[in-house]
Design an enzyme around this catalytic site. Structure first.
Site, PDB file in Angstrom:
ATOM      1  N   ASP A  68      -0.112   2.413   8.563  1.00  0.00           N
ATOM      2  CA  ASP A  68      -0.674   1.808   9.916  1.00  0.00           C
ATOM      3  C   ASP A  68       0.347   1.981  10.962  1.00  0.00           C
ATOM      4  O   ASP A  68      -0.175   1.578  12.013  1.00  0.00           O
ATOM      5  CB  ASP A  68      -0.891   0.105   9.225  1.00  0.00           C
ATOM      6  CG  ASP A  68      -1.919   0.142   8.009  1.00  0.00           C
ATOM      7  OD1 ASP A  68      -2.571   0.904   8.132  1.00  0.00           O
ATOM      8  OD2 ASP A  68      -1.390  -0.935   7.581  1.00  0.00           O
ATOM      9  N   THR A 124       4.107   2.858   5.523  1.00  0.00           N
ATOM     10  CA  THR A 124       2.892   2.498   5.579  1.00  0.00           C
ATOM     11  C   THR A 124       2.039   3.426   6.645  1.00  0.00           C
ATOM     12  O   THR A 124       2.804   3.826   7.664  1.00  0.00           O
ATOM     13  CB  THR A 124       2.697   1.005   6.123  1.00  0.00           C
ATOM     14  OG1 THR A 124       1.150   0.717   6.586  1.00  0.00           O
ATOM     15  CG2 THR A 124       3.648   0.735   7.274  1.00  0.00           C
ATOM     16  N   ARG A 152       1.065  -5.268  -5.043  1.00  0.00           N
ATOM     17  CA  ARG A 152       1.202  -6.271  -4.066  1.00  0.00           C
ATOM     18  C   ARG A 152       1.385  -7.546  -4.898  1.00  0.00           C
ATOM     19  O   ARG A 152       0.394  -8.085  -5.491  1.00  0.00           O
ATOM     20  CB  ARG A 152      -0.032  -6.305  -3.085  1.00  0.00           C
ATOM     21  CG  ARG A 152      -0.003  -5.278  -2.133  1.00  0.00           C
ATOM     22  CD  ARG A 152      -0.791  -5.438  -1.001  1.00  0.00           C
ATOM     23  NE  ARG A 152      -1.082  -4.561  -0.081  1.00  0.00           N
ATOM     24  CZ  ARG A 152      -2.024  -3.625   0.108  1.00  0.00           C
ATOM     25  NH1 ARG A 152      -3.210  -3.808  -0.467  1.00  0.00           N
ATOM     26  NH2 ARG A 152      -1.746  -2.747   1.325  1.00  0.00           N
ATOM     27  N   GLY A 178       0.748  -1.251  -0.023  1.00  0.00           N
ATOM     28  CA  GLY A 178      -0.153   0.085   0.171  1.00  0.00           C
ATOM     29  C   GLY A 178       0.874   1.309   0.090  1.00  0.00           C
ATOM     30  O   GLY A 178       1.750   1.441   0.737  1.00  0.00           O
ATOM     31  N   ARG A 206      -5.376  -1.644   9.439  1.00  0.00           N
ATOM     32  CA  ARG A 206      -5.219  -2.843   9.300  1.00  0.00           C
ATOM     33  C   ARG A 206      -5.811  -3.714  10.476  1.00  0.00           C
ATOM     34  O   ARG A 206      -6.755  -3.551  11.010  1.00  0.00           O
ATOM     35  CB  ARG A 206      -4.018  -3.607   8.692  1.00  0.00           C
ATOM     36  CG  ARG A 206      -3.913  -4.715   7.860  1.00  0.00           C
ATOM     37  CD  ARG A 206      -2.521  -5.182   7.402  1.00  0.00           C
ATOM     38  NE  ARG A 206      -2.413  -4.353   6.216  1.00  0.00           N
ATOM     39  CZ  ARG A 206      -2.705  -4.907   4.930  1.00  0.00           C
ATOM     40  NH1 ARG A 206      -3.279  -5.852   4.684  1.00  0.00           N
ATOM     41  NH2 ARG A 206      -2.141  -4.105   4.102  1.00  0.00           N
ATOM     42  N   ASP A 218       5.582  -4.886   6.137  1.00  0.00           N
ATOM     43  CA  ASP A 218       6.190  -6.282   6.495  1.00  0.00           C
ATOM     44  C   ASP A 218       5.948  -7.241   5.268  1.00  0.00           C
ATOM     45  O   ASP A 218       7.080  -8.006   5.514  1.00  0.00           O
ATOM     46  CB  ASP A 218       5.567  -6.624   7.864  1.00  0.00           C
ATOM     47  CG  ASP A 218       3.845  -6.920   7.965  1.00  0.00           C
ATOM     48  OD1 ASP A 218       3.332  -6.388   6.635  1.00  0.00           O
ATOM     49  OD2 ASP A 218       3.323  -7.356   8.714  1.00  0.00           O
ATOM     50  N   ASP A 244       2.448  -0.214  11.716  1.00  0.00           N
ATOM     51  CA  ASP A 244       2.437  -1.621  12.405  1.00  0.00           C
ATOM     52  C   ASP A 244       3.668  -2.394  12.318  1.00  0.00           C
ATOM     53  O   ASP A 244       3.819  -3.778  12.323  1.00  0.00           O
ATOM     54  CB  ASP A 244       1.167  -2.493  11.730  1.00  0.00           C
ATOM     55  CG  ASP A 244       1.395  -2.369  10.176  1.00  0.00           C
ATOM     56  OD1 ASP A 244       2.261  -1.870   9.718  1.00  0.00           O
ATOM     57  OD2 ASP A 244       0.582  -3.364   9.534  1.00  0.00           O
TER      58      ASP A 244
HETATM   59  O1  F6P Z   1      -1.761  -1.027   4.940  1.00  0.00           O
HETATM   60  C1  F6P Z   1      -2.279   0.168   4.518  1.00  0.00           C
HETATM   61  C2  F6P Z   1      -3.741  -0.020   4.358  1.00  0.00           C
HETATM   62  O2  F6P Z   1      -4.188   1.032   3.800  1.00  0.00           O
HETATM   63  C3  F6P Z   1      -4.592  -0.570   5.543  1.00  0.00           C
HETATM   64  O3  F6P Z   1      -4.658   0.272   6.614  1.00  0.00           O
HETATM   65  C4  F6P Z   1      -5.634  -1.317   4.824  1.00  0.00           C
HETATM   66  O4  F6P Z   1      -6.429  -2.028   5.685  1.00  0.00           O
HETATM   67  C5  F6P Z   1      -5.167  -1.603   3.780  1.00  0.00           C
HETATM   68  O5  F6P Z   1      -4.092  -0.752   3.316  1.00  0.00           O
HETATM   69  C6  F6P Z   1      -6.027  -1.554   2.214  1.00  0.00           C
HETATM   70  O6  F6P Z   1      -5.578  -2.287   1.271  1.00  0.00           O
HETATM   71  P1  F6P Z   1      -6.013  -1.747  -0.106  1.00  0.00           P
HETATM   72  O7  F6P Z   1      -5.591  -0.589  -0.777  1.00  0.00           O
HETATM   73  O8  F6P Z   1      -5.495  -3.014  -0.933  1.00  0.00           O
HETATM   74  O9  F6P Z   1      -7.642  -1.938  -0.342  1.00  0.00           O
END
Ligand code: F6P
Length: 318
Positions: A122, A120, A66, A5, A166, A97, A124
């Site tokens: 998050d 990120t 990803r 992300g 997340r 991660d 995390d």
């Molecule tokens: O890891 C960053 C994040 O924005 C999280 O907060 C969220 O759960 C996820 O990515 C959303 O992912 P996507 O962009 O694949 O919908």
């Protein structure tokens, strides 16, 4: 390369890596679309001027992805072939991660020098108090909650606001305090629905006319925001409830000064660590020092929330 992300500050980190390479006389290539681009050999030569005017830009000029293919041995073999063909002998991955796990496995399989920069919203990741984009996301979200509060108080309404993060509650906990929320629901702490109802009843009794409840997307109370709304509709008809899911707007926007400086420091450290022969580490911020954490620790370790903040929030929402 940027991977996973996107987050505000990724461009500032790309700029820092590219300029650190230029400073040390190292040839530098950007890898487009994360590991997907690595597998396809989608490389672009970059010099100090290729990264002009991007320090203030959200997203990532190198794009992100990803990659499922990189999780396979065959995918990683293709990526390795492309790197060797292009004469690339080390890489820096800016991501979370999942991206570091990929880099670690790649390093084990091919003894290829790698370095990670945590990017990120998050926050995390173990081994850094701040990931790139986290500070910007906090500021973005607080600004939006302030706006929602204007309409909440005009109509005497209760708002459930879902924020990203997340599986962790860093964003929820901090914006909850920063924007003066009545309750904050995070995955690390299961408060239960009864406790939520008690708290909302208390709010009414103590004369609050509107309320903001922040819900982390990974909250373990077992209900998503819409189910929470239904539950309160049924059990507390005195409240008029609305829901706001903030979504991907939280990942966008110009990075804060904090994230720009952090990105610049991390990029320098990543490149200079590779120059001194270090590999398989993530750079991170610890006690205002940019330090290294082995990938396996960064990936396996848990980033803990600050429990003191929960108590502060409880006291503030009296
Ligand atoms: O890891 C960053 C994040 O924005 C999280 O907060 C969220 O759960 C996820 O990515 C959303 O992912 P996507 O962009 O694949 O919908």
């Amino acid at each position: 390369m940027t991977s996973g992300g996107d987050s505000p500050g990724m461009n500032a980190a790309i700029r820092s890596v590219v300029r650190s390479c230029a400073f040390h006389g190292i040839e530098c290539y950007g890898i487009n679309r994360g590991y997907e681009g690595m597998i396809d050999g989608d490389f672009v030569k970059m010099d100090a001027r290729s990264v002009k005017g991007i320090i203030n830009k959200g997203g990532t000029i190198l794009k992100s992805a990803r990659s499922k293919e990189f999780r396979t041995k065959e995918g990683r073999a293709k990526a390795h072939k492309q790197l060797v063909k292009a004469g690339i002998d080390a890489f820096v991955v800016i991501g979370g991660d999942g991206s570091f796990t990929g880099a670690m496995i790649f390093n084990q399989e091919y003894d290829f020098p790698v370095m990670g920069i945590p990017g990120t919203i998050d926050n995390d990741i173990y081994g850094t108090t701040h990931t790139l984009g986290y500070d910007t996301a906090l500021n973005t979200v607080v600004e939006v909650i302030d706006k929602i509060r204007d309409t909440a108080s005009s109509h005497n309404r209760l708002f459930f606001i879902e924020v990203m993060g997340r599986d962790v509650g860093h964003i929820a906990l901090n914006v909850g305090i920063g924007a003066g929320a009545e309750e904050i629901l995070i995955p690390e702490e299961d408060l239960g629905l009864d406790r939520l109802l008690d708290s909302l009843r208390r709010s009414k009794q103590t004369g609050k006319s509107s309320s903001i409840v922040i819900v982390a997307e990974g909250d373990k109370i077992g209900k998503n925001v819409f189910e929470l709304k239904d539950y309160v509709d049924v059990n507390m008809s005195e409240y008029e409830v609305r829901v706001s899911v903030l979504g991907h707007m939280q990942r966008g926007g110009s990075p804060s000064c904090f994230d720009r400086v952090l990105a610049s420091r991390m990029g320098v450290k990543a490149v200079e660590s590779l120059i001194t022969g270090k590999s398989n580490y993530m750079v991170g911020l610890k006690n205002d020092i940019i330090d290294l954490t082995p990938f396996d620790q960064a990936v396996k370790g848990k980033s803990k929330i600050n429990m003191e903040l929960l108590r502060v929030s409880e006291i503030m929402s009296i």
